[in-house]
Scaffold this active site. Structure first.
Site: not given
Length: 181
Positions: A55-57
């Site tokens: 859940f990271c850019g």
């Protein structure tokens, strides 16, 4: 008696120098599916150890990591994904991490279980890597490239994508036994 002590002192550095150098292949992680993921299984290969998060850019880097793994695996290279919640962007459940990696990105490279990377509870592998390559990861998708000898390590920050020319050159150098400079 003093002569014996002097010889013992002179011999001590030789004994210390003879101690084997620790390599990346001396470490083991837990596999995402459970059980051990001994890095000794990769002895003689160049490795790219990457701390990952779902859940990271930067999560889309999974695509490039898989392409990198596929491209260089026949030459003795492996990407090792190491999910971490050190930056609060990963699921706590191994099954959810595996499902995400397989269904969204088709990941086939080895994945470790959830691992602590930083601070006093850092996994010994990450403490070892950090000591050799400029410190611990500062964010998700930090990359540690380890040469075939298991000793030489070079770090690449999150901002360096898996297809960046500098990383590709370093992988090729690591595979060829050349300095990763």
């Amino acid at each position: 008696m003093a002569d014996v002590s002097r010889r013992a002192l002179l011999a001590a550095p030789l004994l210390m120098a003879a101690a084997p150098t620790q390599t990346v292949f001396d470490f083991r992680l837990e596999a995402l599916e459970g059980g051990a993921l001994p890095l000794a299984d990769f002895r003689g290969q160049a490795l790219l150890v990457v701390n990952t998060a779902s859940f990271c850019g930067f999560t889309p880097q999974y695509e490039g990591l898989q392409r990198l793994h596929d491209r260089f695996a026949p030459q003795g290279f492996a990407v090792i994904g190491v999910p971490s919640n050190d930056f609060r962007q990963e699921s706590a459940e191994a099954a959810k991490i595996r499902e995400f990696c397989e269904t969204v990105y088709g990941i086939t490279f080895p994945m470790a279980g959830l691992t602590t990377l930083r601070g006093p509870r850092a996994h010994p592998l990450f403490a070892w890597l950090a000591a050799r390559a400029g410190g611990p990861p500062r964010w998700n998708f930090h990359k540690f490239l380890v040469a075939r000898d298991g000793v030489a390590v070079r770090a690449f920050p999150t901002s360096v994508a898996p297809d960046h020319p500098d990383l590709l050159r370093a992988v090729e150098a690591a595979l060829g036994g050349h300095p990763m400079g």
